[in-house]
Design a protein around this motif. Structure first.
Motif, short mmCIF file in Angstrom:
data_model
loop_
_atom_site.label_atom_id
_atom_site.label_comp_id
_atom_site.label_asym_id
_atom_site.label_seq_id
_atom_site.Cartn_x
_atom_site.Cartn_y
_atom_site.Cartn_z
N GLU A 193 22.17 46.33 74.53
CA GLU A 193 22.40 46.85 73.18
C GLU A 193 23.26 48.11 73.23
O GLU A 193 24.18 48.30 72.42
CB GLU A 193 21.06 47.13 72.50
CG GLU A 193 20.34 45.89 71.98
CD GLU A 193 19.89 44.95 73.10
OE1 GLU A 193 19.86 43.72 72.88
OE2 GLU A 193 19.58 45.44 74.21
N ARG A 194 22.97 48.98 74.18
CA ARG A 194 23.76 50.19 74.35
C ARG A 194 25.18 49.85 74.78
O ARG A 194 26.16 50.45 74.30
CB ARG A 194 23.08 51.09 75.38
CG ARG A 194 23.70 52.48 75.52
CD ARG A 194 22.87 53.34 76.46
NE ARG A 194 21.52 53.54 75.92
CZ ARG A 194 20.54 54.10 76.62
NH1 ARG A 194 20.73 54.53 77.85
NH2 ARG A 194 19.35 54.26 76.06
N SER A 195 25.30 48.86 75.66
CA SER A 195 26.63 48.43 76.11
C SER A 195 27.43 47.88 74.94
O SER A 195 28.63 48.18 74.79
CB SER A 195 26.49 47.36 77.20
OG SER A 195 25.72 47.82 78.29
N ALA A 196 26.80 47.06 74.11
CA ALA A 196 27.48 46.44 72.98
C ALA A 196 27.92 47.49 71.96
O ALA A 196 29.02 47.41 71.40
CB ALA A 196 26.58 45.41 72.31
N GLN A 197 27.06 48.49 71.72
CA GLN A 197 27.42 49.56 70.80
C GLN A 197 28.64 50.32 71.31
O GLN A 197 29.56 50.64 70.55
CB GLN A 197 26.25 50.51 70.62
CG GLN A 197 26.53 51.66 69.65
CD GLN A 197 25.32 52.56 69.45
OE1 GLN A 197 24.24 52.28 69.93
NE2 GLN A 197 25.53 53.65 68.74
N HIS A 198 28.67 50.59 72.61
CA HIS A 198 29.80 51.28 73.22
C HIS A 198 31.07 50.44 73.10
O HIS A 198 32.14 50.95 72.77
CB HIS A 198 29.49 51.59 74.68
CG HIS A 198 30.45 52.52 75.33
ND1 HIS A 198 30.46 52.79 76.68
CD2 HIS A 198 31.50 53.24 74.82
CE1 HIS A 198 31.42 53.64 76.97
NE2 HIS A 198 32.07 53.92 75.86
N LEU A 199 30.95 49.13 73.36
CA LEU A 199 32.11 48.25 73.26
C LEU A 199 32.65 48.22 71.83
O LEU A 199 33.87 48.27 71.62
CB LEU A 199 31.74 46.84 73.70
CG LEU A 199 32.86 45.79 73.63
CD1 LEU A 199 34.03 46.18 74.52
CD2 LEU A 199 32.33 44.41 74.02
N LYS A 200 31.77 48.17 70.85
CA LYS A 200 32.21 48.18 69.45
C LYS A 200 32.96 49.47 69.12
O LYS A 200 33.97 49.44 68.39
CB LYS A 200 31.00 48.03 68.52
CG LYS A 200 31.34 48.02 67.03
CD LYS A 200 32.27 46.87 66.65
CE LYS A 200 32.35 46.67 65.14
NZ LYS A 200 32.78 47.86 64.39
#
Length: 377
Positions: free
Chosen positions: A363-370
């Protein structure tokens, strides 16, 4: 915003079970949970439409071609047929190449390239010669053309700067996560041992493709030394066949450990938590890694871990594992022996491991990617 579509190359997730495939699969699925507004295209080469996975969300749409990734690479980089990827996916604001190589794109398309590691440069003797020759040819050009680059770790970012002269501002470290399914599984031993034909003795577990970079030969020699020291333990390797694996099988034969080294092949994702939980410890003294999923997964399952003090692995491990020089057999033997016999150390690392693993979430990775996508748009 007109044409705010972002295209992600989902091909690795479709054709690879572990490693980069898992990275793309987990990251994309977490992105789908995090972002329900942006329009995404998921591009898959080498697949018919009927073979594609289920829809991730109303804002995610599939684009596929039955041309295999190898044939596309031959057309683009050997035959020099520079037709842009947009001819297969349609117009897009951002094209995210998730596996080292950026295809030809139209000038107005913004490009993001993920470089997972530079093992083919750092440890060339452990690389498939054909794959190394291909990556040596296409990766420098892909890095040069990309508008922005994602690195799996600070170690990989440093390598890109060192070997290709890229600007640090052009590279963002995007850390991976560990899925919530990786947690201790009680009473897992009997079922998992039966399914993968693992004897009832305690075992050291390594997870990864059977290839030289995973350091399996030294681990087999370490097992021989442990058994000579009176420790009755086996070694289980969970991973599909890779390349340059013959010396590994020869080492098993020469050490007389055929009854104690078990190559169980690729393990289904659903079985991995139980396998980690059943192991006495996890050994991952790889010669080089861009990230190192088994370190996180072992810690999340409550199993103490030994890993390498090189490349990205200390970033992942923190102070929650035994770190060793992967080229030092005596250090590997000593580290494993301590993990197996020192109950105080085991308990301490298990507690630290749970804390360390919780810092890495998809979830943290996806937020960063966004956030990175938004900045590029």
């Amino acid at each position: 915003m007109p044409n705010s579509t972002i295209t992600i190359d989902y091909t690795p997730a479709f054709e690879q079970g572990a490693g980069i495939g898992r990275y793309v699969r987990e990251l994309t699925h977490a992105l789908a949970r995090h972002d329900t507004d942006t329009r995404y295209k998921l591009f898959v080469s080498g697949a018919s439409k009927s073979a594609l996975p289920q829809q991730l969300g109303d804002n995610f749409h599939w684009r596929n071609t039955r041309i295999s990734p190898k044939w596309l690479a031959r057309l683009w980089f050997r035959a020099n047929a520079k037709f842009p990827i947009e001819m297969m996916i349609g117009e897009t604001r951002i094209y995210h190449a998730t596996d080292f190589v950026l295809p030809p794109t139209r000038p107005k398309t913004r490009t993001l390239l993920t470089v997972h590691d530079l093992s083919f440069i750092r440890v060339p003797e452990a690389a498939s010669p054909a794959l190394k020759a291909y990556l040596d040819r296409v990766v420098p050009d892909s890095i040069r053309r990309a508008d922005h680059i994602l690195a799996d770790s600070q170690a990989t970012k440093n390598d890109i700067i060192e070997f290709y002269g890229s600007s640090a501002d052009k590279i963002t470290v995007l850390l991976s996560g560990v899925d919530k399914r990786f947690k201790p599984v009680s009473d897992a031993g009997m079922t998992i041992r039966s399914k993968y034909r693992i004897p009832k003795r305690p075992f050291i577990l390594s997870v990864g493709t059977v290839q030289p970079r995973k350091n399996y030969q030294r681990l087999i020699h370490a097992l021989a030394n442990l058994r000579k020291n009176g420790i009755d333990i086996d070694f289980v390797i969970a991973g599909g066949k890779g390349w340059l694996e013959d010396p590994i099988f020869e080492t098993i034969s020469k050490t007389g450990l055929s009854d104690h080294v078990h190559l169980i092949g690729f393990v289904d994702d659903i079985d991995l938590p139980a396998l980690y939980s059943a192991a006495n410890c996890v050994a991952f003294p790889s010669l080089y890694e861009g990230f190192g999923f088994p370190v996180l997964e072992g810690m999340a399952c409550g199993t103490p871990v030994l890993t390498s003090s090189v490349s990205s692995l200390p970033e992942v491990a923190g102070d929650a594992t035994v770190l060793v020089n992967p080229y030092d057999l005596d250090a590997i033997v000593d580290g494993l022996q301590r993990l197996i016999t020192d109950d105080t150390l085991r308990k301490s690392l298990i507690v630290k491991g749970f804390t360390q693993a919780k810092q890495f979430t998809w979830e943290r990775s996806a937020q960063h990617l966004k956030e990175i996508y938004d900045s590029m748009l």
